[in-house]
Design a protein around this motif. Structure first.
Motif, PDB file in Angstrom:
ATOM      1  N   ALA A  91      33.056 -55.718 -51.225  1.00 34.17           N
ATOM      2  CA  ALA A  91      32.488 -55.995 -49.897  1.00 34.17           C
ATOM      3  C   ALA A  91      33.556 -56.541 -48.945  1.00 34.17           C
ATOM      4  O   ALA A  91      33.689 -56.084 -47.809  1.00 34.17           O
ATOM      5  CB  ALA A  91      31.317 -56.969 -50.012  1.00 34.17           C
ATOM      6  N   ARG A  92      34.335 -57.510 -49.428  1.00 33.11           N
ATOM      7  CA  ARG A  92      35.298 -58.173 -48.540  1.00 33.11           C
ATOM      8  C   ARG A  92      36.610 -57.415 -48.417  1.00 33.11           C
ATOM      9  O   ARG A  92      37.189 -57.333 -47.337  1.00 33.11           O
ATOM     10  CB  ARG A  92      35.608 -59.586 -49.052  1.00 33.11           C
ATOM     11  CG  ARG A  92      34.454 -60.523 -48.880  1.00 33.11           C
ATOM     12  CD  ARG A  92      34.848 -61.908 -49.222  1.00 33.11           C
ATOM     13  NE  ARG A  92      35.570 -62.563 -48.150  1.00 33.11           N
ATOM     14  CZ  ARG A  92      35.877 -63.846 -48.165  1.00 33.11           C
ATOM     15  NH1 ARG A  92      35.550 -64.591 -49.187  1.00 33.11           N
ATOM     16  NH2 ARG A  92      36.511 -64.388 -47.157  1.00 33.11           N
ATOM     17  N   GLU A 104      25.079 -49.336 -41.179  1.00 29.90           N
ATOM     18  CA  GLU A 104      23.972 -49.866 -41.985  1.00 29.90           C
ATOM     19  C   GLU A 104      24.318 -49.802 -43.469  1.00 29.90           C
ATOM     20  O   GLU A 104      24.948 -48.856 -43.930  1.00 29.90           O
ATOM     21  CB  GLU A 104      22.701 -49.043 -41.742  1.00 29.90           C
ATOM     22  CG  GLU A 104      22.157 -49.217 -40.339  1.00 29.90           C
ATOM     23  CD  GLU A 104      21.030 -48.234 -40.002  1.00 29.90           C
ATOM     24  OE1 GLU A 104      20.561 -48.271 -38.867  1.00 29.90           O
ATOM     25  OE2 GLU A 104      20.660 -47.426 -40.882  1.00 29.90           O
ATOM     26  N   ILE A 105      23.875 -50.834 -44.191  1.00 26.14           N
ATOM     27  CA  ILE A 105      24.076 -50.905 -45.635  1.00 26.14           C
ATOM     28  C   ILE A 105      22.692 -50.781 -46.267  1.00 26.14           C
ATOM     29  O   ILE A 105      21.778 -51.520 -45.899  1.00 26.14           O
ATOM     30  CB  ILE A 105      24.699 -52.262 -46.034  1.00 26.14           C
ATOM     31  CG1 ILE A 105      26.028 -52.477 -45.294  1.00 26.14           C
ATOM     32  CG2 ILE A 105      24.881 -52.363 -47.543  1.00 26.14           C
ATOM     33  CD1 ILE A 105      26.486 -53.925 -45.253  1.00 26.14           C
ATOM     34  N   PHE A 120      24.847 -59.383 -47.360  1.00 26.17           N
ATOM     35  CA  PHE A 120      24.309 -60.237 -46.293  1.00 26.17           C
ATOM     36  C   PHE A 120      25.463 -60.866 -45.504  1.00 26.17           C
ATOM     37  O   PHE A 120      25.469 -60.887 -44.279  1.00 26.17           O
ATOM     38  CB  PHE A 120      23.441 -61.368 -46.874  1.00 26.17           C
ATOM     39  CG  PHE A 120      22.016 -60.965 -47.197  1.00 26.17           C
ATOM     40  CD1 PHE A 120      21.583 -59.659 -47.041  1.00 26.17           C
ATOM     41  CD2 PHE A 120      21.096 -61.911 -47.651  1.00 26.17           C
ATOM     42  CE1 PHE A 120      20.268 -59.295 -47.335  1.00 26.17           C
ATOM     43  CE2 PHE A 120      19.785 -61.563 -47.939  1.00 26.17           C
ATOM     44  CZ  PHE A 120      19.369 -60.261 -47.792  1.00 26.17           C
ATOM     45  N   ARG A 121      26.430 -61.397 -46.240  1.00 25.00           N
ATOM     46  CA  ARG A 121      27.553 -62.058 -45.570  1.00 25.00           C
ATOM     47  C   ARG A 121      28.344 -61.065 -44.716  1.00 25.00           C
ATOM     48  O   ARG A 121      28.701 -61.355 -43.576  1.00 25.00           O
ATOM     49  CB  ARG A 121      28.472 -62.730 -46.589  1.00 25.00           C
ATOM     50  CG  ARG A 121      29.692 -63.356 -45.905  1.00 25.00           C
ATOM     51  CD  ARG A 121      30.468 -64.294 -46.762  1.00 25.00           C
ATOM     52  NE  ARG A 121      31.078 -63.625 -47.882  1.00 25.00           N
ATOM     53  CZ  ARG A 121      31.745 -64.259 -48.842  1.00 25.00           C
ATOM     54  NH1 ARG A 121      31.845 -65.561 -48.821  1.00 25.00           N
ATOM     55  NH2 ARG A 121      32.264 -63.587 -49.836  1.00 25.00           N
ATOM     56  N   LEU A 122      28.567 -59.892 -45.312  1.00 23.02           N
ATOM     57  CA  LEU A 122      29.316 -58.866 -44.594  1.00 23.02           C
ATOM     58  C   LEU A 122      28.590 -58.479 -43.307  1.00 23.02           C
ATOM     59  O   LEU A 122      29.197 -58.360 -42.234  1.00 23.02           O
ATOM     60  CB  LEU A 122      29.497 -57.639 -45.499  1.00 23.02           C
ATOM     61  CG  LEU A 122      30.335 -56.494 -44.976  1.00 23.02           C
ATOM     62  CD1 LEU A 122      31.754 -56.964 -44.701  1.00 23.02           C
ATOM     63  CD2 LEU A 122      30.365 -55.341 -45.981  1.00 23.02           C
ATOM     64  N   LYS A 125      28.950 -61.077 -40.696  1.00 23.33           N
ATOM     65  CA  LYS A 125      30.302 -61.121 -40.143  1.00 23.33           C
ATOM     66  C   LYS A 125      30.566 -59.962 -39.174  1.00 23.33           C
ATOM     67  O   LYS A 125      31.113 -60.149 -38.095  1.00 23.33           O
ATOM     68  CB  LYS A 125      31.304 -61.076 -41.297  1.00 23.33           C
ATOM     69  CG  LYS A 125      32.712 -61.341 -40.874  1.00 23.33           C
ATOM     70  CD  LYS A 125      33.514 -61.927 -42.016  1.00 23.33           C
ATOM     71  CE  LYS A 125      34.865 -62.379 -41.487  1.00 23.33           C
ATOM     72  NZ  LYS A 125      35.736 -62.847 -42.545  1.00 23.33           N
ATOM     73  N   ILE A 126      30.146 -58.763 -39.607  1.00 23.17           N
ATOM     74  CA  ILE A 126      30.430 -57.573 -38.799  1.00 23.17           C
ATOM     75  C   ILE A 126      29.411 -57.419 -37.671  1.00 23.17           C
ATOM     76  O   ILE A 126      29.694 -56.830 -36.638  1.00 23.17           O
ATOM     77  CB  ILE A 126      30.377 -56.291 -39.681  1.00 23.17           C
ATOM     78  CG1 ILE A 126      31.291 -56.436 -40.899  1.00 23.17           C
ATOM     79  CG2 ILE A 126      30.643 -55.014 -38.887  1.00 23.17           C
ATOM     80  CD1 ILE A 126      32.712 -56.018 -40.732  1.00 23.17           C
ATOM     81  N   GLY A 127      28.192 -57.928 -37.942  1.00 27.70           N
ATOM     82  CA  GLY A 127      27.104 -57.716 -36.990  1.00 27.70           C
ATOM     83  C   GLY A 127      26.336 -56.447 -37.292  1.00 27.70           C
ATOM     84  O   GLY A 127      25.551 -55.962 -36.481  1.00 27.70           O
ATOM     85  N   CYS A 128      26.576 -55.872 -38.475  1.00 27.17           N
ATOM     86  CA  CYS A 128      25.838 -54.654 -38.864  1.00 27.17           C
ATOM     87  C   CYS A 128      24.567 -55.048 -39.630  1.00 27.17           C
ATOM     88  O   CYS A 128      24.251 -56.222 -39.737  1.00 27.17           O
ATOM     89  CB  CYS A 128      26.726 -53.735 -39.691  1.00 27.17           C
ATOM     90  SG  CYS A 128      27.250 -54.442 -41.250  1.00 27.17           S
ATOM     91  N   GLN A 129      23.865 -54.054 -40.159  1.00 25.52           N
ATOM     92  CA  GLN A 129      22.557 -54.350 -40.751  1.00 25.52           C
ATOM     93  C   GLN A 129      22.436 -54.007 -42.231  1.00 25.52           C
ATOM     94  O   GLN A 129      23.010 -53.023 -42.683  1.00 25.52           O
ATOM     95  CB  GLN A 129      21.496 -53.533 -40.032  1.00 25.52           C
ATOM     96  CG  GLN A 129      21.064 -54.115 -38.716  1.00 25.52           C
ATOM     97  CD  GLN A 129      19.789 -53.442 -38.248  1.00 25.52           C
ATOM     98  OE1 GLN A 129      18.749 -53.555 -38.885  1.00 25.52           O
ATOM     99  NE2 GLN A 129      19.885 -52.711 -37.168  1.00 25.52           N
TER     100      GLN A 129
END
Lengths: 398, 143
Positions: A91-92, A104-105, A120-122, A125-129
């Motif tokens: 993820a990171r 979207e994930i 969730f953290r990603l 951070k990115i502002g994605c969903q």
């Protein structure tokens, strides 16, 4: 089967919590003791014999893992501290660099915390969903629902191959095929599958696969991150330090080693990796197909007996693995677990780290039986005898 | 306390817990309390009036030991002053941890007199008291 190989099975306990961790056969324990007793040295320092031997054994395990999951190259196998670290690295170290705001994930509500929280953290951070693929009546993932959930923004699908509460197997091969046609990455959490069935990452065509050694007769604290080479090349190391660098002179002049060493900073868990190698040898000697068949048989045996007990509600009547989640009517799952503990039966009560699953099945806490090849019909008979008498549970649960 | 009586008390409070319901009244101080080692999870709501416990409500999912222990705690503490509550909690904790305590203070809570024999359930009995300690801390901060 093979009960004589396990020191823990010589004790008077019935262990039904294999989804949490598995027992270790003597050969795995011996391999670890052998390293500490006979050739204890650091890796990557082949100037003297025992260190050379460490490197040999360490890299030999990499080849064993490669063969075990049918990876194309051994450089695609990275040793980590376990499933959780592997997913966080993906993820990171990989997706954080390529995801954008509108992406979207896709996951499901039956994923383990380790396949939820890094996303969730990603997303934060990115502002994605993060979005959920709906599950069907039996809490299964269907291809139809996967297709329906995919939008032009979907970038990642991250799923357990087999889940840890329902025990359902996902159609990973079909998902990969469809996802790749739509330029979507597929990450697979193999924590509950690699120990129980044959894994072929090339046939499935997964982009990433992660798993932990301790759930497959190996030691704790070691796991694997598999990734297709082209993606691992782009995975930025989270940890920097010894072992993984080629040279460094200044901030602008840091040269890292090639894969997979680049992703294994610091002294690795050498004993753990060697133990994992022994575990793979051990499982291979039994045969993964044989293990899977036996577990299927054992689950059927268990479920056939459980459904005859009127006060037992089975949550996952259908399942592809040896996991049964259930509740005893009117008795809190933890009290059932305490009651069984009095008879030296170990099983797990709780939400099993799948905290968002409750929305899906409508039950927060359950008892979970997770079987492995060393469990027996006789053990199940003992469990059933204790479960079928509700009065006895009620009387003895305190 | 006789083993049979202890069991009766615990089961009675487990099956008919006192004040186990939802609470939407803002005049109550709320804490959530849980154990890392198990799945017990309780919300405790306390209303203080003129230095005394006016009311306690609880809710959540917990085992027979935690639920009954909370119910008994509630019955025992309503009407008590803050120092009395503190004293009660300390005595209960001492009992569970096998330290000297005053039996006459604990009354029905003596049902957990021998809980120390089951190490994995000690925390269940203590859970509501852990929550109550949090409440006391909050009150202190407010003063």
């Amino acid at each position: 089967m093979n009960r004589e190989d396990f020191p823990m099975l010589q004790k008077e306990i019935i262990y039904l919590d294999n989804g949490a961790t598995t027992f270790k056969p003597q050969c795995v324990i011996d391999a670890i003791v052998d390293y500490y007793s006979n050739y204890c040295a650091n890796a990557h320092r082949g100037d003297y014999d025992i260190s050379y031997h460490v490197d040999e054994q360490y890299e030999l395990t990499r080849e064993k893992v490669q063969k075990f999951i049918h990876a194309k190259e051994k450089e695609e196998i990275v040793f980590t501290s376990g499933d959780t670290e592997s997913l966080n690295m993906i993820a990171r170290g990989f997706f954080e660099n390529i995801l954008e705001k509108e992406d979207e994930i896709l996951i499901t509500q039956s994923e383990h915390a380790s396949n939820v929280l890094p996303w969730f953290r990603l997303a934060k951070k990115i502002g994605c969903q993060v979005k959920y693929i709906p599950l069907d009546d039996q809490h299964y993932v269907t291809m139809e629902n996967v297709k329906k959930s995919i939008t032009p923004h979907t970038k990642i699908i991250s799923l357990a191959y087999i889940t840890n509460v329902i025990g359902d197997k996902r159609p990973i091969k079909e998902i990969c095929q469809y996802a790749h046609e739509h330029n979507i990455f597929v990450v697979v959490d193999g924590a509950q599958s690699v120990a129980h069935k044959k894994t072929d990452v090339q046939d499935l065509d997964v982009d990433f696969l992660v798993f932990s050694a301790h759930k497959m007769c190996g030691p704790t604290g070691v796991g694997v991150l598999y990734g297709k080479r082209e993606f691992l090349e782009e995975l930025e190391p989270i940890n920097l330090g010894g072992g993984m660098n080629e040279s460094f002179d200044s901030v602008d002049e840091v040269l890292l080693k090639p894969l997979p060493t680049r992703l294994e900073a610091g002294t690795p868990n050498i004993a753990g990796v060697i133990g994992l190698g022994a575990a793979i040898d051990y499982l291979t000697s039994i045969g993964m197909e044989k293990i899977e068949d036996y577990e299927q048989h054992l689950r059927r045996y268990l479920v056939d007996k459980m459904i005859k007990i009127p006060h037992i509600d089975i949550i996952n009547m259908e399942s592809d693995s040896a996991i049964v989640a259930f509740n005893v009517e009117g008795i809190f799952s933890q009290d059932v677990a305490y009651y069984l503990n009095k008879y030296n039966i170990c099983l797990r009560a709780g939400n099993h780290c799948a905290k968002i699953l409750k929305k899906e099945v409508g039950v927060t806490n359950t008892c979970r039986i997770s079987l492995y090849f060393y469990n027996t019909e006789e053990e199940i008979d003992e469990l059933i005898d204790l479960l079928k008498d509700k009065e006895k549970i009620w009387k003895e649960m305190l | 306390m006789d083993e049979f009586v202890r069991r009766e008390i615990i089961m009675e409070h487990y099956q008919n817990p006192r004040n186990k319901k939802e609470c939407h009244d803002d005049s109550y101080i709320k804490v959530n309390t849980s154990n890392a080692s198990c799945i017990d999870n309780l919300d405790i709501f306390v209303k203080i009036d003129q230095g005394k416990i006016k009311d306690i409500i609880f809710n959540g999912e917990a085992c027979a030991i935690s639920t009954s222990s909370c119910s008994i705690m509630i019955e025992s503490l309503i009407g008590k002053t803050i120092p009395e509550v503190q004293n009660f909690i300390e005595n209960f904790e001492h009992m569970v941890n096998e330290e000297p305590y005053q039996e006459e203070i604990l009354k029905e809570a003596l049902a957990y007199q021998e809980i120390y024999k089951q190490n994995n359930r000690k925390n269940c009995a203590l859970l509501p008291y852990k929550g109550m300690r949090e409440i006391l801390k909050k009150i202190k901060e407010d003063i």
